[in-house]
Write a protein that holds these residues in place. Sequence first.
Motif, mmCIF file in Angstrom:
data_model
loop_
_atom_site.group_PDB
_atom_site.id
_atom_site.type_symbol
_atom_site.label_atom_id
_atom_site.label_comp_id
_atom_site.label_asym_id
_atom_site.label_seq_id
_atom_site.Cartn_x
_atom_site.Cartn_y
_atom_site.Cartn_z
ATOM 1 N N LEU A 187 0.854 -1.181 0.000
ATOM 2 C CA LEU A 187 0.000 0.000 0.000
ATOM 3 C C LEU A 187 0.890 1.231 0.000
ATOM 4 O O LEU A 187 1.715 1.419 0.905
ATOM 5 N N THR B 65 -9.968 -0.444 2.325
ATOM 6 C CA THR B 65 -8.887 -0.391 3.305
ATOM 7 C C THR B 65 -9.464 -0.593 4.693
ATOM 8 O O THR B 65 -10.575 -0.139 4.993
ATOM 9 N N GLN C 128 -2.738 0.511 -4.023
ATOM 10 C CA GLN C 128 -2.459 -0.850 -3.551
ATOM 11 C C GLN C 128 -2.039 -1.700 -4.747
ATOM 12 O O GLN C 128 -2.573 -1.545 -5.846
#
Length: 230
Positions: free
Chosen positions: A3, A223, A64
């Motif tokens: 990430l 997330t 990501q």
Amino acid sequence: MYLSRLVPDPSSHDFLRDLGDLQHMHRTVMSGFPEVTGDTPARSHHAVLWRLDRARTSQTLYVQSGTRPDWGHLGDYLARPAEVRELSPVLDALRPGRLLAFRLLANPTKRQHPEHQRDPGWRGGRRDNRYPIRKPEDQLAWLIKQGQRHGFIVPAGADTRPDVAVSPAARRTGRQTGRRANTITVDPVRYDGHLVVTDPDALREALGTGIGPAKAYGCGLLTVAPPRSA
């Protein structure tokens, strides 16, 4: 998985260009990854998802990926150096019943046949069109259905309603390049709340591949973080 946290310089000409065109933003995101050969699109090959979080005074771009990116070439595009961290500890810690805070910018849509294709006498081809889901209660129902597919539920909050805030985000547009040069239109919805893990493997899959359509254009990245205090 990795990430990346990128903080663009709000005065950067290139960033302002990207803000106005989803295709340009997509191209900037993909510039952090090696080119690929073969038929698999680069975004799928590198398992890239991204989301632009907007605050009053700043914006943060989260990217990501399954491949470790290189953002060194962005230079003045960024207000500070990029941060990249591995997500293995997060994925390994998923357990049934675990409570997590989450954020998802999604493009909730429904499939619908054009009116003329519903006529029993229609002999042409059938084509599913996607239409944005507009009503907040339907947007919430869409999320709950996604949770059933992807290994989580949204628990009830203190007021007994689902513990999630559903907020419409500004429409984003862009224009594809090439012979077709189609206009891109995305009507995103932001979900902020808590979830409870029901199927860790399914949730890991959703975290890696995203939820809903328009993944190339800033939607679908889920997330998670430790739960927020009451």
